[in-house]
Design an enzyme around this catalytic site. Structure first.
Site, PDB file in Angstrom:
ATOM      1  N   ASP A  53       0.807  -1.239  -0.043  1.00  0.00           N
ATOM      2  CA  ASP A  53       0.048   0.085   0.115  1.00  0.00           C
ATOM      3  C   ASP A  53       0.980   1.406  -0.113  1.00  0.00           C
ATOM      4  O   ASP A  53       1.778   1.353   0.840  1.00  0.00           O
ATOM      5  CB  ASP A  53      -0.921  -0.181   1.183  1.00  0.00           C
ATOM      6  CG  ASP A  53      -1.881   1.113   1.238  1.00  0.00           C
ATOM      7  OD1 ASP A  53      -1.837   2.106   1.007  1.00  0.00           O
ATOM      8  OD2 ASP A  53      -3.277   0.614   1.409  1.00  0.00           O
TER       9      ASP A  53
ATOM     10  N   ARG B 142       0.306   4.128   1.110  1.00  0.00           N
ATOM     11  CA  ARG B 142       0.100   4.881   2.410  1.00  0.00           C
ATOM     12  C   ARG B 142       0.995   4.273   3.247  1.00  0.00           C
ATOM     13  O   ARG B 142       0.762   5.007   4.391  1.00  0.00           O
ATOM     14  CB  ARG B 142      -1.461   5.119   2.627  1.00  0.00           C
ATOM     15  CG  ARG B 142      -2.243   5.780   1.513  1.00  0.00           C
ATOM     16  CD  ARG B 142      -3.691   5.327   1.815  1.00  0.00           C
ATOM     17  NE  ARG B 142      -3.846   4.050   1.717  1.00  0.00           N
ATOM     18  CZ  ARG B 142      -5.178   3.428   2.060  1.00  0.00           C
ATOM     19  NH1 ARG B 142      -6.044   4.179   2.145  1.00  0.00           N
ATOM     20  NH2 ARG B 142      -5.283   2.284   1.684  1.00  0.00           N
TER      21      ARG B 142
ATOM     22  N   HIS C  89      -1.526  -2.965   8.411  1.00  0.00           N
ATOM     23  CA  HIS C  89      -2.167  -1.725   8.705  1.00  0.00           C
ATOM     24  C   HIS C  89      -3.657  -1.919   8.644  1.00  0.00           C
ATOM     25  O   HIS C  89      -4.258  -2.883   7.672  1.00  0.00           O
ATOM     26  CB  HIS C  89      -1.681  -0.816   7.603  1.00  0.00           C
ATOM     27  CG  HIS C  89      -1.920  -0.903   5.919  1.00  0.00           C
ATOM     28  ND1 HIS C  89      -3.210  -0.249   5.569  1.00  0.00           N
ATOM     29  CD2 HIS C  89      -1.784  -1.876   5.242  1.00  0.00           C
ATOM     30  CE1 HIS C  89      -3.207  -0.741   4.214  1.00  0.00           C
ATOM     31  NE2 HIS C  89      -2.612  -1.868   4.139  1.00  0.00           N
TER      32      HIS C  89
HETATM   33 CO    CO Z   1      -2.691  -3.314   2.718  1.00  0.00          CO
END
Ligand code: CO
Length: 210
Positions: A44, A46, A98
């Protein structure tokens, strides 16, 4: 190429700012790397590994894939672990998931995307193994977040079961496997407190998460 010119410009600025703060940084680093940590995280965008723990190039060895999975037959991930443990001799392996992970969410909802469904099947298996615990959580977002945590714990268990990590412990080397989870909402990491520092702890974790 012109579309990406800003990336080259930003790269020059980044390299210059580091060289100004620490003259000779890149030439010294090019000689060797000696990171203390291996990070296994989600792909990801982020969750950028170095940035969120404030580490510079050379300080963190990184492996990322969709939903931070550690699979016993994934030679990509296993090769990273072997290199980190046997050659770099890292002291810590951090599996960091996450909350709100798209991979976990897709697996949870049973949505079909294609090839990746087979990769995410591992999370659906985990979901089935923990169905009673997950069903007891009323809110769906919280249920997905708990599955994100369970996926990290499974990752810690799988890292601990690799031949490389078991060998390091047999040789009496200090090597600790950690399970952390990052929140996209506040930028903070939570420690799931599932540290595994030896074979006995790995065996105990096996009982908890099966
Ligand atoms: Co992820």
């Amino acid at each position: 190429m012109r579309d990406l010119e800003h990336l080259f410009k930003q790269n020059r600025e980044w390299a210059e700012s580091i060289s100004q703060a620490q003259p000779g940084f890149f030439s010294q680093l090019s000689e060797q790397q000696a990171p203390e940590y291996l990070w296994i995280g989600c792909a990801d965008s982020r969750v950028p590994a170095n940035e969120i723990v404030g580490l510079l190039p050379g300080e963190l060895f990184v492996h990322r894939n969709v939903a931070n999975l550690v699979i016993h037959t994934d030679f990509n991930c296993l090769s990273v672990i072997e290199y980190a443990v046997s050659v770099l001799k890292v002291r810590h392996i951090i599996v960091c998931g996450h909350y709100g992970c798209g991979g976990v969410r897709t697996a949870f909802g049973g949505n079909r995307l294609g090839l990746i469904d087979n990769w995410l099947r591992h999370i659906r298996d985990l979901q089935e193994r923990h169905r009673s615990e997950l069903d007891a959580i009323a809110d769906e977002e919280q249920r997905i977040d708990r599955l994100c945590e369970l996926n990290v714990i499974a990752g810690v268990r799988h890292v601990s079961q690799t031949t490389m990590v078991e060998s390091a412990w047999r040789e009496g080397r200090g090597l600790v496997v950690h399970g952390w989870i990052y929140s996209l909402k506040d930028g903070l990491i939570r420690d799931l407190k599932v540290d595994v520092a030896n074979q006995a702890a790995a065996d105990a974790l096996q009982g908890i998460t099966n």
